[in-house]
Structure formats: structure tokens, C-alpha cells
Scaffold this motif. Sequence first.
Motif, short mmCIF file in Angstrom:
data_model
loop_
_atom_site.label_atom_id
_atom_site.label_comp_id
_atom_site.label_asym_id
_atom_site.label_seq_id
_atom_site.Cartn_x
_atom_site.Cartn_y
_atom_site.Cartn_z
N ALA A 97 0.83 -1.21 0.00
CA ALA A 97 0.00 0.00 0.00
C ALA A 97 0.86 1.26 0.00
N VAL A 98 1.96 1.23 0.73
CA VAL A 98 2.87 2.38 0.76
C VAL A 98 3.43 2.67 -0.62
N VAL A 99 3.87 1.63 -1.31
CA VAL A 99 4.49 1.80 -2.62
C VAL A 99 3.52 2.40 -3.63
N VAL A 100 2.28 1.90 -3.66
CA VAL A 100 1.33 2.38 -4.67
C VAL A 100 0.72 3.73 -4.31
N ALA A 101 0.67 4.06 -3.00
CA ALA A 101 0.05 5.32 -2.59
C ALA A 101 1.05 6.48 -2.51
#
Length: 220
Positions: A97-101
Motif C-alpha cells: 500500500a505504501v508503494v502504490v500510494a
Amino acid sequence: MTDHFWDPVKLSLEIAVVSGFIVLILGLFLGKWMAKARFKGKAIIETVFLLPLVLPPTVVGFLLLVIFGKKSPIGQFIESIFKQPIIFTWWAAVLAAVVVAFPLMYQSAKTGFEEVDGDVEDAARVDGASRFQIFLFVSIPLALKSIISGGILSFARALGEFGATLMFAGNIPGKTQTTPTAIYVAIDSGNMQMAWLWVFCMIGISFLMLVCVQLSRGKS
């Protein structure tokens, strides 16, 4: 049925909150740095930061598996410390989630910091404020609308993450099964009632997030 419905929703919200906080911190510091930085290779670094925004989520998930898998140096290092691999865990879902957000938060924060009047920051510096004090009490308040907008959008993006999460964290009920993956499983098993309930829930949350974005930008 109640627990079966709420477990993926609660897990999605937990992951979105934690990843949103991480993304907020990273986006603020990197956005501020890149807004004022002038150096060779800046365009390449920015491209890397924004790449997850345009890559298919399955590609992001595949890269996370390669980078943090059991055979990678990073994956082996993490396993040696925590005595277990990171893949197919709650933290794997957070990392995905961190990477895509992150690109949404970074771009919004950077745009906000670029619009901050440098003369105001210079005046605070002349008055004896440290770099961190200027960042905290001058730059952030002046860029607050963009920061809030980016934070809400990145939270919503983390909440709706599917492809990278499925590949990197799996679909373990009560552990890594988020609402998007639960919807996929429900449809695949023919349980359309649960699928519709989760769909309406996600639509409602997403609608509220977008309303908050519009309000943060001064629109009604």
C-alpha cells in the motif's frame, strides 16, 4: 456473517491508516526536498518516485516479491531479524500500500511546497528559525491544502489496493485479506450478496474521501 463482513473492512482501514501515516511522512520530507533541489539526475529520481502510479499493480507486486523475497539479500536480512519472511504478512500488505500510494502524496506535497513563497521562508530564517522550524511552522502550513489533499488521496489509494497486495501479501482471511481481495474471492465463489455489500461499503468510503478532498481545496 457480521464478522465475515467486517474483518476485511477493518483490516483494509488498519492497513490504509498505517501506510497512510508512513506515506505522509515520506511525502512531506521528500516533497520538500525535491521542490527546492536542483541537481543532475533529479528527473530520473522523480520518475522512480512516480513510477508506481503508472505501473500495473501486478508488476509492482512482482517487483516487491523479487526485492523482498526469501532469495533476495533484503528479504534474507529481514528474515534473520524477525525470524520470518515479510511476504504474506500484514506488513507486506502495508508495504504494498505504501508503494502504490506514495506517488500521490509525494506529487501533492511537492506541488504545495513549490507554491510556498521563498521570501517568507527567508524572512523566518533571518529571524533565527532553524531549517526544521521553517519546515514545520512555515512551509507545511502554507502548503497545507495540497498536503491534506494528497494525504486523503493516498489513503484512498491504499484502501483500494488489490493487485500488488494479492501478489505480495496474499489473501489470508483475518491476516491479509483486504476488502478488494475479499470482493474478488466472493465473486469468484458466486457469493454475490457479500460482494455487493463490500462494493457498497468501498463506494461509500471512497465517496467520503473524495468529498473531503474537494472540501480541502475550498470547493463545495
